[in-house]
Scaffold this motif. Structure first.
Motif, PDB file in Angstrom:
ATOM      1  N   GLN A 162       0.844  -1.180   0.000  1.00 18.52           N
ATOM      2  CA  GLN A 162       0.000   0.000   0.000  1.00 18.52           C
ATOM      3  C   GLN A 162       0.884   1.236   0.000  1.00 18.52           C
ATOM      4  O   GLN A 162       1.869   1.309   0.721  1.00 18.52           O
ATOM      5  N   MET A 163       0.549   2.191  -0.863  1.00 15.94           N
ATOM      6  CA  MET A 163       1.269   3.446  -0.870  1.00 15.94           C
ATOM      7  C   MET A 163       1.035   4.173   0.442  1.00 15.94           C
ATOM      8  O   MET A 163      -0.034   4.097   1.042  1.00 15.94           O
ATOM      9  N   ARG A 164       2.046   4.903   0.901  1.00 15.38           N
ATOM     10  CA  ARG A 164       1.925   5.635   2.149  1.00 15.38           C
ATOM     11  C   ARG A 164       0.918   6.761   1.991  1.00 15.38           C
ATOM     12  O   ARG A 164       0.752   7.335   0.931  1.00 15.38           O
ATOM     13  N   GLY A 165       0.248   7.103   3.062  1.00 17.18           N
ATOM     14  CA  GLY A 165      -0.719   8.193   3.019  1.00 17.18           C
ATOM     15  C   GLY A 165      -1.904   7.896   3.915  1.00 17.18           C
ATOM     16  O   GLY A 165      -2.349   8.751   4.660  1.00 17.18           O
ATOM     17  N   THR A 166      -2.441   6.685   3.844  1.00 14.49           N
ATOM     18  CA  THR A 166      -3.546   6.304   4.698  1.00 14.49           C
ATOM     19  C   THR A 166      -3.172   5.049   5.468  1.00 14.49           C
ATOM     20  O   THR A 166      -2.558   4.130   4.915  1.00 14.49           O
ATOM     21  N   THR A 167      -3.540   5.019   6.727  1.00 14.59           N
ATOM     22  CA  THR A 167      -3.298   3.855   7.583  1.00 14.59           C
ATOM     23  C   THR A 167      -4.590   3.577   8.336  1.00 14.59           C
ATOM     24  O   THR A 167      -4.840   4.178   9.376  1.00 14.59           O
ATOM     25  N   PRO A 168      -5.450   2.716   7.806  1.00 11.61           N
ATOM     26  CA  PRO A 168      -6.768   2.502   8.396  1.00 11.61           C
ATOM     27  C   PRO A 168      -6.689   2.074   9.858  1.00 11.61           C
ATOM     28  O   PRO A 168      -5.860   1.245  10.241  1.00 11.61           O
ATOM     29  N   LEU A 169      -7.569   2.639  10.670  1.00 19.98           N
ATOM     30  CA  LEU A 169      -7.701   2.230  12.061  1.00 19.98           C
ATOM     31  C   LEU A 169      -8.491   0.935  12.127  1.00 19.98           C
ATOM     32  O   LEU A 169      -9.298   0.646  11.236  1.00 19.98           O
ATOM     33  N   PRO A 170      -8.307   0.147  13.175  1.00 18.87           N
ATOM     34  CA  PRO A 170      -8.972  -1.157  13.266  1.00 18.87           C
ATOM     35  C   PRO A 170     -10.413  -1.075  13.765  1.00 18.87           C
ATOM     36  O   PRO A 170     -10.929  -2.042  14.313  1.00 18.87           O
ATOM     37  N   PHE A 171     -11.058   0.070  13.620  1.00 17.00           N
ATOM     38  CA  PHE A 171     -12.465   0.206  14.009  1.00 17.00           C
ATOM     39  C   PHE A 171     -13.144   1.174  13.055  1.00 17.00           C
ATOM     40  O   PHE A 171     -12.526   2.071  12.489  1.00 17.00           O
ATOM     41  N   ASP A 172     -14.453   0.958  12.892  1.00 10.65           N
ATOM     42  CA  ASP A 172     -15.224   1.745  11.918  1.00 10.65           C
ATOM     43  C   ASP A 172     -15.693   3.077  12.481  1.00 10.65           C
ATOM     44  O   ASP A 172     -15.888   4.032  11.724  1.00 10.65           O
ATOM     45  N   THR A 173     -15.896   3.141  13.795  1.00  6.17           N
ATOM     46  CA  THR A 173     -16.378   4.384  14.408  1.00  6.17           C
ATOM     47  C   THR A 173     -15.497   4.726  15.605  1.00  6.17           C
ATOM     48  O   THR A 173     -15.058   3.844  16.346  1.00  6.17           O
ATOM     49  N   LEU A 174     -15.252   6.020  15.785  1.00  2.84           N
ATOM     50  CA  LEU A 174     -14.369   6.486  16.852  1.00  2.84           C
ATOM     51  C   LEU A 174     -14.947   7.744  17.472  1.00  2.84           C
ATOM     52  O   LEU A 174     -15.396   8.650  16.777  1.00  2.84           O
ATOM     53  N   TYR A 175     -14.922   7.775  18.794  1.00  3.78           N
ATOM     54  CA  TYR A 175     -15.315   8.977  19.537  1.00  3.78           C
ATOM     55  C   TYR A 175     -14.043   9.657  20.032  1.00  3.78           C
ATOM     56  O   TYR A 175     -13.174   9.017  20.636  1.00  3.78           O
ATOM     57  N   VAL A 176     -13.916  10.946  19.765  1.00  5.28           N
ATOM     58  CA  VAL A 176     -12.741  11.717  20.162  1.00  5.28           C
ATOM     59  C   VAL A 176     -13.137  12.651  21.308  1.00  5.28           C
ATOM     60  O   VAL A 176     -13.897  13.601  21.110  1.00  5.28           O
ATOM     61  N   GLY A 177     -12.621  12.373  22.491  1.00  4.48           N
ATOM     62  CA  GLY A 177     -12.973  13.145  23.677  1.00  4.48           C
ATOM     63  C   GLY A 177     -12.120  14.381  23.864  1.00  4.48           C
ATOM     64  O   GLY A 177     -11.630  14.646  24.970  1.00  4.48           O
ATOM     65  N   ILE A 178     -11.909  15.135  22.798  1.00  4.03           N
ATOM     66  CA  ILE A 178     -11.210  16.412  22.856  1.00  4.03           C
ATOM     67  C   ILE A 178     -12.197  17.463  22.381  1.00  4.03           C
ATOM     68  O   ILE A 178     -12.888  17.233  21.380  1.00  4.03           O
ATOM     69  N   PRO A 179     -12.335  18.576  23.087  1.00  4.01           N
ATOM     70  CA  PRO A 179     -13.329  19.582  22.684  1.00  4.01           C
ATOM     71  C   PRO A 179     -13.274  19.869  21.190  1.00  4.01           C
ATOM     72  O   PRO A 179     -12.230  20.222  20.644  1.00  4.01           O
ATOM     73  N   GLU A 180     -14.405  19.714  20.542  1.00  5.22           N
ATOM     74  CA  GLU A 180     -14.475  19.871  19.096  1.00  5.22           C
ATOM     75  C   GLU A 180     -14.269  21.314  18.659  1.00  5.22           C
ATOM     76  O   GLU A 180     -13.772  21.584  17.553  1.00  5.22           O
ATOM     77  N   ASN A 181     -14.661  22.253  19.518  1.00  6.58           N
ATOM     78  CA  ASN A 181     -14.561  23.661  19.138  1.00  6.58           C
ATOM     79  C   ASN A 181     -13.196  24.257  19.460  1.00  6.58           C
ATOM     80  O   ASN A 181     -13.006  25.471  19.392  1.00  6.58           O
ATOM     81  N   SER A 182     -12.231  23.422  19.806  1.00  4.33           N
ATOM     82  CA  SER A 182     -10.863  23.898  20.006  1.00  4.33           C
ATOM     83  C   SER A 182     -10.062  23.638  18.743  1.00  4.33           C
ATOM     84  O   SER A 182     -10.340  22.714  17.982  1.00  4.33           O
ATOM     85  N   ARG A 183      -9.047  24.455  18.511  1.00  2.00           N
ATOM     86  CA  ARG A 183      -8.207  24.263  17.332  1.00  2.00           C
ATOM     87  C   ARG A 183      -7.510  22.901  17.391  1.00  2.00           C
ATOM     88  O   ARG A 183      -7.427  22.187  16.387  1.00  2.00           O
TER      89      ARG A 183
END
Length: 229
Positions: free
Chosen positions: A39-60
């Motif tokens: 596979q060409m470098r650039g994308t590295t799929p995560l081993p799950f289809d959905t992910l929750y990111v617990g970092i404030p979304e409205n922060s840079r």
């Protein structure tokens, strides 16, 4: 003149024909690599289809983390509800600090050290750790001139932004590391009661977002302390 044009045309055709073997060889090499699973470098799929990111979304910082994850694993959907996620990225700590590292003969600060510390873990929907508690740190040194306080404050903010960008790359590398995939596969094969190690609360509260202007420690009133954000 006619002879010269004919010679030029002949050489042009020869160059085009001569380039075909190289192109064919390159195409064959790409087909062989594809057949081998390369596979060409650039994308590295995560081993799950959905992910929750617990970092404030409205922060840079939170926005950059989400954007980097989507770029690395386009098929992974980031959800806003932790109950809808196969895996959760939980923020443990996120702080900025500045400390004096150099004074001049008059006892005035000549240089600060800036520190950015971010702690997180990744768990599955049942609270089992896929990536244990991880702390990432970034440091920068900044010269200081008390005659240009406002400029110093702007420079500090610029350095903190650069440090955030470096942490974003490191976070994505940790998320896409082979051990995360192995842990996810192991967790999927576990039966109820077979859990090993700690199990975390999947409903941990999302960190509160502090307004951007207050994120950088103030360097106008003496030595700044540690500030969480």
């Amino acid at each position: 003149m006619h002879f010269a044009r004919q010679v030029i045309r002949t050489r042009s055709v020869q160059r085009r024909i001569g380039g075909w073997p190289l192109r064919a060889a390159g195409l064959a090499l790409l087909m062989m690599l594809a057949a081998c699973g390369f596979q060409m470098r650039g994308t590295t799929p995560l081993p799950f289809d959905t992910l929750y990111v617990g970092i404030p979304e409205n922060s840079r910082f939170g926005a950059e983390v989400r954007r980097a994850i989507k770029a690395a694993s386009p098929d992974t959907r980031i959800v806003e509800n932790p109950k809808q996620a196969e895996a959760l990225l939980q923020q443990i700590a996120n702080s900025r600090s500045m400390r004096e590292v150099s004074l001049n003969a008059q006892g005035r600060v000549e240089e600060y050290e800036l520190a950015l510390i971010f702690g997180f873990r990744v768990i599955d929907a049942k609270g089992r750790p896929l990536l244990p508690d991880t702390t990432l740190e970034a440091y920068r040194e900044m010269p200081y001139n008390d005659q240009f306080v406002q400029a110093n404050q702007g420079q500090a903010e610029t350095l903190f932004r650069s440090m955030e960008q470096s942490l974003v790359s490191r976070i994505v590398r940790r998320l896409t590391a082979p051990e995360v995939r192995v842990a996810a596969e192991k967790a999927a094969q576990q039966k109820p009661g077979d859990e090993e190690g700690p199990v975390y609360d999947v409903n941990a509260p999302k960190p509160a977002q502090v307004p951007e202007p207050w994120r950088t420690p103030n360097i106008t009133n003496g030595p700044p302390g540690l500030e969480n954000y």
